[in-house]
Scaffold this motif. Structure first.
Motif, PDB file in Angstrom:
ATOM      1  N   ASN A 142      11.493  14.892   1.969  1.00 46.70           N
ATOM      2  CA  ASN A 142      12.879  14.969   1.493  1.00 46.70           C
ATOM      3  C   ASN A 142      13.058  14.193   0.194  1.00 46.70           C
ATOM      4  OD1 ASN A 142      13.682  16.589   3.637  1.00 46.70           O
ATOM      5  ND2 ASN A 142      14.361  14.872   4.873  1.00 46.70           N
ATOM      6  N   THR A 143      12.488  12.996   0.131  1.00 44.44           N
ATOM      7  CA  THR A 143      12.588  12.183  -1.080  1.00 44.44           C
ATOM      8  C   THR A 143      11.890  12.859  -2.256  1.00 44.44           C
ATOM      9  OG1 THR A 143      12.717  10.127   0.187  1.00 44.44           O
ATOM     10  CG2 THR A 143      11.991   9.937  -2.092  1.00 44.44           C
ATOM     11  N   LEU A 144      10.659  13.322  -2.022  1.00 47.59           N
ATOM     12  CA  LEU A 144       9.911  13.985  -3.091  1.00 47.59           C
ATOM     13  C   LEU A 144      10.616  15.253  -3.557  1.00 47.59           C
ATOM     14  CD1 LEU A 144       6.246  13.537  -1.821  1.00 47.59           C
ATOM     15  CD2 LEU A 144       7.270  12.462  -3.833  1.00 47.59           C
ATOM     16  N   THR A 192       5.964  11.460 -11.547  1.00 49.77           N
ATOM     17  CA  THR A 192       7.087  11.342 -10.616  1.00 49.77           C
ATOM     18  C   THR A 192       6.590  11.404  -9.182  1.00 49.77           C
ATOM     19  OG1 THR A 192       8.584  12.391 -12.197  1.00 49.77           O
ATOM     20  CG2 THR A 192       9.279  12.386  -9.887  1.00 49.77           C
ATOM     21  N   PHE A 193       5.727  12.364  -8.886  1.00 51.17           N
ATOM     22  CA  PHE A 193       5.218  12.537  -7.533  1.00 51.17           C
ATOM     23  C   PHE A 193       4.531  11.261  -7.049  1.00 51.17           C
ATOM     24  CE2 PHE A 193       2.146  13.759  -4.330  1.00 51.17           C
ATOM     25  CZ  PHE A 193       2.851  14.643  -3.534  1.00 51.17           C
ATOM     26  N   GLN A 194       3.608  10.740  -7.846  1.00 46.17           N
ATOM     27  CA  GLN A 194       2.853   9.547  -7.440  1.00 46.17           C
ATOM     28  C   GLN A 194       3.767   8.338  -7.292  1.00 46.17           C
ATOM     29  OE1 GLN A 194      -0.540   9.372  -6.486  1.00 46.17           O
ATOM     30  NE2 GLN A 194       0.378   7.534  -5.652  1.00 46.17           N
ATOM     31  N   LYS A 195       4.681   8.148  -8.227  1.00 43.34           N
ATOM     32  CA  LYS A 195       5.599   7.005  -8.173  1.00 43.34           C
ATOM     33  C   LYS A 195       6.475   7.074  -6.925  1.00 43.34           C
ATOM     34  CE  LYS A 195       9.471   4.964 -10.684  1.00 43.34           C
ATOM     35  NZ  LYS A 195      10.728   5.568 -10.268  1.00 43.34           N
ATOM     36  N   GLU A 196       7.049   8.239  -6.665  1.00 49.05           N
ATOM     37  CA  GLU A 196       7.936   8.389  -5.517  1.00 49.05           C
ATOM     38  C   GLU A 196       7.180   8.316  -4.193  1.00 49.05           C
ATOM     39  OE1 GLU A 196      11.135   8.179  -5.637  1.00 49.05           O
ATOM     40  OE2 GLU A 196      11.176   8.214  -7.831  1.00 49.05           O
ATOM     41  N   ASP A 227       5.809   2.466   0.511  1.00 46.87           N
ATOM     42  CA  ASP A 227       6.152   1.041   0.527  1.00 46.87           C
ATOM     43  C   ASP A 227       7.340   0.783   1.440  1.00 46.87           C
ATOM     44  OD1 ASP A 227       4.110   0.478  -1.268  1.00 46.87           O
ATOM     45  OD2 ASP A 227       5.442   0.295  -3.007  1.00 46.87           O
ATOM     46  N   VAL A 228       8.380   1.596   1.305  1.00 43.42           N
ATOM     47  CA  VAL A 228       9.576   1.448   2.142  1.00 43.42           C
ATOM     48  C   VAL A 228       9.219   1.678   3.612  1.00 43.42           C
ATOM     49  CG1 VAL A 228      11.832   2.467   2.685  1.00 43.42           C
ATOM     50  CG2 VAL A 228      11.202   2.004   0.299  1.00 43.42           C
ATOM     51  N   ALA A 229       8.458   2.719   3.875  1.00 39.72           N
ATOM     52  CA  ALA A 229       8.083   3.055   5.252  1.00 39.72           C
ATOM     53  C   ALA A 229       7.202   1.988   5.889  1.00 39.72           C
ATOM     54  CB  ALA A 229       7.385   4.414   5.291  1.00 39.72           C
ATOM     55  N   SER A 230       6.489   1.236   5.072  1.00 40.39           N
ATOM     56  CA  SER A 230       5.614   0.196   5.622  1.00 40.39           C
ATOM     57  C   SER A 230       6.403  -0.958   6.232  1.00 40.39           C
ATOM     58  CB  SER A 230       4.650  -0.317   4.558  1.00 40.39           C
ATOM     59  OG  SER A 230       5.332  -1.080   3.585  1.00 40.39           O
ATOM     60  N   PHE A 231       7.702  -1.043   5.949  1.00 43.61           N
ATOM     61  CA  PHE A 231       8.552  -2.086   6.526  1.00 43.61           C
ATOM     62  C   PHE A 231       9.461  -1.561   7.626  1.00 43.61           C
ATOM     63  CE2 PHE A 231       7.373  -3.877   2.433  1.00 43.61           C
ATOM     64  CZ  PHE A 231       6.994  -5.144   2.818  1.00 43.61           C
TER      65      PHE A 231
END
Length: 152
Positions: free
Chosen positions: A27-29, A118-122, A128-132
């Motif tokens: 969804n984010t990508l 964009t793909f790699q950054k997002e 990173d977000v999901a790791s928390f």
């Protein structure tokens, strides 16, 4: 609890985490790629597969469907959209007229080259977000673990 049941429960939990993680990241990508480059994550992925098969004259539609994780009919519609945008084309096999190949265009190559940043950054940010997040943290840790670089 038996060892087999514990393993199955762990596999079910891992599957749930995977489903949550892939849905969130897709969804984010999708939002970022659509907004910045005019392609969906499925279209981007299909174009990358076509680019990676460009030297062999393209990718069979059936193989493209498998690589993208969509049905053949869905991929056929996706490639038709890419054709309409000038990002890809289809050609019939010279050896077997029943086989259709998808090929990336120069414009398609330019789009994915631009969109790759964009793909790699997002993707990195979403992981990173999901790791928390307790629902997905253990799966992200597994995905990011590289035994070759681990001390040992």
């Amino acid at each position: 609890m038996t060892a087999g049941r514990g393993r199955r429960d762990g596999e079910v939990e891992l599957w749930r985490q995977l489903t949550v993680l892939t849905s969130r990241i897709s969804n984010t990508l999708d939002k970022r790629l659509q907004r910045g480059h005019g392609v969906s994550v499925a279209e981007y992925t299909a174009l990358v597969v076509m680019r990676d098969n460009a030297k062999s004259g393209g990718v069979r539609m059936q193989d493209l469907a498998e690589a993208v994780g969509l049905s053949q009919s869905t991929v056929s519609r996706l490639v038709a959209r890419l054709e309409n945008e000038g990002l890809a084309g289809r050609v019939i096999s010279e050896e077997d007229r029943r086989v259709m190949y998808a090929q990336i265009s120069e414009q398609g190559t330019a789009v994915i080259t631009d969109a790759a940043v964009t793909f790699q950054k997002e993707l990195t940010t979403a992981l990173d977000v999901a790791s928390f997040d307790e629902q997905t943290a253990s799966l992200v840790a597994r995905l990011r673990h590289n035994p070759a670089t681990a001390g040992g």
